[in-house]
Design an enzyme around this catalytic site. Sequence first.
Site, PDB file in Angstrom:
ATOM      1  N   ARG A   1      52.146  44.434  42.170  1.00  0.00           N
ATOM      2  CA  ARG A   1      52.336  43.016  42.463  1.00  0.00           C
ATOM      3  C   ARG A   1      51.261  42.202  41.765  1.00  0.00           C
ATOM      4  O   ARG A   1      51.462  41.696  40.668  1.00  0.00           O
ATOM      5  CB  ARG A   1      52.344  42.776  43.985  1.00  0.00           C
ATOM      6  CG  ARG A   1      53.036  41.452  44.406  1.00  0.00           C
ATOM      7  CD  ARG A   1      52.191  40.218  44.237  1.00  0.00           C
ATOM      8  NE  ARG A   1      50.995  40.230  45.051  1.00  0.00           N
ATOM      9  CZ  ARG A   1      50.118  39.241  45.071  1.00  0.00           C
ATOM     10  NH1 ARG A   1      50.287  38.155  44.325  1.00  0.00           N
ATOM     11  NH2 ARG A   1      49.025  39.322  45.819  1.00  0.00           N
ATOM     12  N   ASP A   2      50.102  42.146  42.349  1.00  0.00           N
ATOM     13  CA  ASP A   2      49.045  41.331  41.756  1.00  0.00           C
ATOM     14  C   ASP A   2      48.648  41.853  40.374  1.00  0.00           C
ATOM     15  O   ASP A   2      48.281  41.084  39.492  1.00  0.00           O
ATOM     16  CB  ASP A   2      47.833  41.305  42.685  1.00  0.00           C
ATOM     17  CG  ASP A   2      46.942  40.100  42.457  1.00  0.00           C
ATOM     18  OD1 ASP A   2      47.348  39.190  41.715  1.00  0.00           O
ATOM     19  OD2 ASP A   2      45.837  40.069  43.027  1.00  0.00           O
TER      20      ASP A   2
ATOM     21  N   HIS B   1      40.435  41.320  49.579  1.00  0.00           N
ATOM     22  CA  HIS B   1      41.119  41.369  48.291  1.00  0.00           C
ATOM     23  C   HIS B   1      40.196  40.748  47.254  1.00  0.00           C
ATOM     24  O   HIS B   1      39.973  39.536  47.252  1.00  0.00           O
ATOM     25  CB  HIS B   1      42.444  40.600  48.372  1.00  0.00           C
ATOM     26  CG  HIS B   1      43.185  40.532  47.066  1.00  0.00           C
ATOM     27  ND1 HIS B   1      44.165  41.438  46.744  1.00  0.00           N
ATOM     28  CD2 HIS B   1      43.094  39.680  46.025  1.00  0.00           C
ATOM     29  CE1 HIS B   1      44.652  41.140  45.535  1.00  0.00           C
ATOM     30  NE2 HIS B   1      44.008  40.066  45.086  1.00  0.00           N
TER      31      HIS B   1
ATOM     32  N   HIS C   1      38.517  40.281  43.194  1.00  0.00           N
ATOM     33  CA  HIS C   1      38.707  40.283  41.745  1.00  0.00           C
ATOM     34  C   HIS C   1      37.353  40.478  41.091  1.00  0.00           C
ATOM     35  O   HIS C   1      36.305  40.193  41.678  1.00  0.00           O
ATOM     36  CB  HIS C   1      39.367  38.978  41.293  1.00  0.00           C
ATOM     37  CG  HIS C   1      40.815  38.904  41.626  1.00  0.00           C
ATOM     38  ND1 HIS C   1      41.802  38.940  40.672  1.00  0.00           N
ATOM     39  CD2 HIS C   1      41.456  38.831  42.823  1.00  0.00           C
ATOM     40  CE1 HIS C   1      42.999  38.876  41.259  1.00  0.00           C
ATOM     41  NE2 HIS C   1      42.804  38.804  42.557  1.00  0.00           N
TER      42      HIS C   1
ATOM     43  N   CYS D   1      45.851  35.915  39.039  1.00  0.00           N
ATOM     44  CA  CYS D   1      46.828  34.945  39.528  1.00  0.00           C
ATOM     45  C   CYS D   1      47.247  33.996  38.410  1.00  0.00           C
ATOM     46  O   CYS D   1      46.396  33.331  37.806  1.00  0.00           O
ATOM     47  CB  CYS D   1      46.238  34.145  40.689  1.00  0.00           C
ATOM     48  SG  CYS D   1      47.332  32.837  41.302  1.00  0.00           S
TER      49      CYS D   1
ATOM     50  N   ASN E   1      41.970  42.350  39.023  1.00  0.00           N
ATOM     51  CA  ASN E   1      41.555  42.804  40.344  1.00  0.00           C
ATOM     52  C   ASN E   1      40.405  43.800  40.206  1.00  0.00           C
ATOM     53  O   ASN E   1      40.148  44.343  39.130  1.00  0.00           O
ATOM     54  CB  ASN E   1      42.722  43.512  41.044  1.00  0.00           C
ATOM     55  CG  ASN E   1      43.831  42.563  41.427  1.00  0.00           C
ATOM     56  OD1 ASN E   1      43.838  42.015  42.513  1.00  0.00           O
ATOM     57  ND2 ASN E   1      44.782  42.373  40.534  1.00  0.00           N
TER      58      ASN E   1
END
Length: 308
Positions: free
Chosen positions: A15-16, A207, A209, A240, A249
Amino acid sequence: MTGLTESVLRDVTLRDGLQLTGKVLPVERKVEIVRGLLALGVPALEIGSMARPDLVPPMANTMELIAALTAEELQRCWVWVATPRHVEKAAAAGVRNFQYCFSASDAHNKANIGRSTEDSVAAMPDAVRLAHEAGGEIQLCLATSFTCPFDGPVDPERVLAIANDPRTDGAADIVLADTLGQAHPAQVTALVTAVAQRTPRRRIVFHGHDTWGMGVANTLAALAAGADMVDGSLGGLGGCPFAPGASGNTSTEDILFATRPPWFTPSTLATLVTLTETLLTELREPNRSRTAEGTRSEADAFEWVARA
């Protein structure tokens, strides 16, 4: 407080990780990655998003991926949602773990989701109800918990106010996202501690980065402060598309090498690095994992080295 080896790593590559690549991986390839990671022992995965495919093309086949997985596999998988309708559609397809996301800052929420933070909070009770009716769990996921690309630093009290808002009740977890990778360990420690002490008891997810090189340090700080789950992606892939300045990430390999959960062994790492290298070659993306780089070193006496 959660011990480092007792924490749960969630890999968010599908996903990310894929959001900024602009490439749609075939469903069959995504299934291979899901099953490969689960077989290695990765406890949880984020596998896709209900975002509009015209806005985030790499997520276009999320529903097909969900359909290709078994109910048992989906029990370990999370899907990004932003509206009650997203929850409804995903639940009908078999999803049981929903990550209801919006931004702590209005400017980013409008850029990312197209509505104000207040509107997202107001819709959350319906999202919670639908998730629970499906027999699932839902997370309160707060992007830009530390800084916003448009408004700058985010007041921690704003994050705490959302977490304490009765309309966010029913969430099993709260995800604190350093969307831009601009936080530093003391900030992470302070916010995780405040959430643990001053908001309803939920599992805490961090979460991170690695934009400013603090990904692993911030992850370790979050765990030491009481986080129960942390996110990473293979080779540090990701970012993002609606947050200028965001990059990859925190690397899954780097987090695992730092935390050493019981299931993670030198042979597991070697297999994981090969999986990562193959994927990133397909995507034509750089490998940002320092651990992956280390496994290909000349230090033969070190058990974690596994040259190709």
